[in-house]
Design an enzyme around this catalytic site. Structure first.
Site, short mmCIF file in Angstrom:
data_model
loop_
_atom_site.label_atom_id
_atom_site.label_comp_id
_atom_site.label_asym_id
_atom_site.label_seq_id
_atom_site.Cartn_x
_atom_site.Cartn_y
_atom_site.Cartn_z
N ASP A 224 -19.90 13.42 6.65
CA ASP A 224 -19.53 14.82 6.88
C ASP A 224 -19.36 15.52 5.55
O ASP A 224 -19.24 14.88 4.50
CB ASP A 224 -18.24 14.90 7.71
CG ASP A 224 -18.10 16.22 8.46
OD1 ASP A 224 -18.91 17.14 8.24
OD2 ASP A 224 -17.17 16.33 9.28
N GLY A 225 -19.33 16.84 5.59
CA GLY A 225 -19.12 17.65 4.40
C GLY A 225 -17.67 18.01 4.23
O GLY A 225 -16.77 17.45 4.87
N ALA A 226 -17.38 18.97 3.35
CA ALA A 226 -16.01 19.43 3.11
C ALA A 226 -16.07 20.81 2.48
O ALA A 226 -17.08 21.21 1.89
CB ALA A 226 -15.26 18.46 2.19
N LYS B 18 -11.09 20.93 5.34
CA LYS B 18 -12.23 21.10 6.22
C LYS B 18 -11.85 22.10 7.31
O LYS B 18 -10.68 22.36 7.54
CB LYS B 18 -12.64 19.76 6.86
CG LYS B 18 -13.25 18.79 5.84
CD LYS B 18 -13.54 17.41 6.42
CE LYS B 18 -14.43 17.44 7.64
NZ LYS B 18 -15.75 18.08 7.37
N GLY C 8 -16.01 25.88 9.32
CA GLY C 8 -16.87 26.16 10.46
C GLY C 8 -16.16 26.10 11.80
O GLY C 8 -16.81 26.14 12.85
N GLU D 8 -14.09 17.27 13.91
CA GLU D 8 -14.41 16.55 12.68
C GLU D 8 -13.39 15.47 12.38
O GLU D 8 -13.73 14.37 11.94
CB GLU D 8 -14.50 17.55 11.52
CG GLU D 8 -15.73 18.46 11.61
CD GLU D 8 -15.70 19.60 10.62
OE1 GLU D 8 -16.75 20.24 10.42
OE2 GLU D 8 -14.64 19.87 10.03
#
Length: 287
Positions: free
Chosen positions: A105-107, A118, A121, A127
């Site tokens: 996953d992103g951050a 996070k 979005g 998440e």
């Protein structure tokens, strides 16, 4: 992060292409390092860099990926999984005694201890469920997300998912805790009214002064317990999640997957695409 003379000579388009190339390199390296061919359950998060994570997985070929199921954190990752021809599964169907083998996953921001913000979005709850269901959580992002302290570069605030009926009370509590102008996230310009999450809740973005690390207080820096609005990551996270009406918070903190077998919120590693086209790796326990 200063640019070299050769970098400064690049056009805006060339610089953007270089960053995209580095994000792709970071994603491909993360998949190479942490996706084993024997894995069966893989979590897929959201963000521009995760697009390349899915691309890297798909390039492994059906001989490997056909034995795997992929669990999204939201609609973007669901669409990425389907478009890549990978097997879609949902986290609620994973047996409670089972774990994802790995989650990518992103951050929005990452500090030097691999604490994360996070939720930009609005999928922070999903998440966190996916990340904490994995034996190992791996973060993939770009250099703009690296920060010495959370709240240094991400000025929008910590995303907090709240019940609509409690929003005003939560806002008042956040102000009393020292949050700097917390507000319910608006859907404008695309949507009138507030953002409503997939869970039917609202998102409050709560800015705080940059959050201290545990080493700051250990080295003699005063504060961290909320006095004058100054908090450590762990103390603020505990205080926020205990506010009545809060469903989940966008601080990912505590243990990583090297310290506990499951339930970790922090990644074991974070890969960043750099401005010069390279990749930076930060790992739990040292870079």
């Amino acid at each position: 992060m200063a640019m070299s003379t050769s970098q400064s000579a690049l056009s805006v388009e060339e610089q953007a292409a270089l960053v995209e190339s580095s994000k792709k390199a970071a994603a491909f390296q993360a998949v190479k390092d942490y996706l084993e061919s024997t894995f069966q359950h893989v979590g897929i998060g959201s963000g521009s860099t995760v697009v390349y994570v899915v691309e890297a997985i798909a390039e492994l070929g059906a001989d490997i990926t056909s034995k795997m199921s992929f669990y999204p954190t939201g609609e973007q990752s669901r669409q990425l999984i389907l478009a890549a021809g990978l097997r879609l599964a949902y986290i609620q169907d994973l047996p409670p005694d089972a774990s994802l083998d790995v989650a990518f996953d992103g951050a929005d921001e990452v500090d030097e201890d691999l604490n994360l913000i996070k939720g930009g979005g609005a999928c922070l709850t999903q998440e966190k469920i996916v990340a904490t269901s994995a034996k190992k959580f791996v973060c993939v992002a770009d250099f703009r997300k690296i920060s010495p302290r959370l709240g240094t570069s991400w000025k929008k605030g910590i995303p907090i998912e709240v019940l609509p009926m409690a929003a005003d009370r939560v806002l008042a509590e956040l102000k009393a805790m020292g949050s700097l102008n917390p507000r319910v996230r608006s859907g404008l310009p695309g949507k009138a009214g507030p953002i409503v999450t997939d869970n039917g809740m609202l998102i409050i973005d709560a800015p705080f002064s940059p959050l201290l690390l545990s080493k700051d207080t250990e080295s003699g820096i005063e504060g961290g317990d909320g006095e004058d609005g100054i908090w450590t990551v762990d103390a603020l996270a505990q205080r926020l999640i205990n506010i009545v009406g809060v469903a989940e918070i966008g601080l990912f903190h505590g243990k990583n997957g090297l310290q506990v077998e499951r339930g970790a919120q922090k990644p074991v590693a974070a890969y960043f695409g750099l401005q010069d086209g390279g990749v930076r790796l930060m790992k739990a326990g040292g870079e």
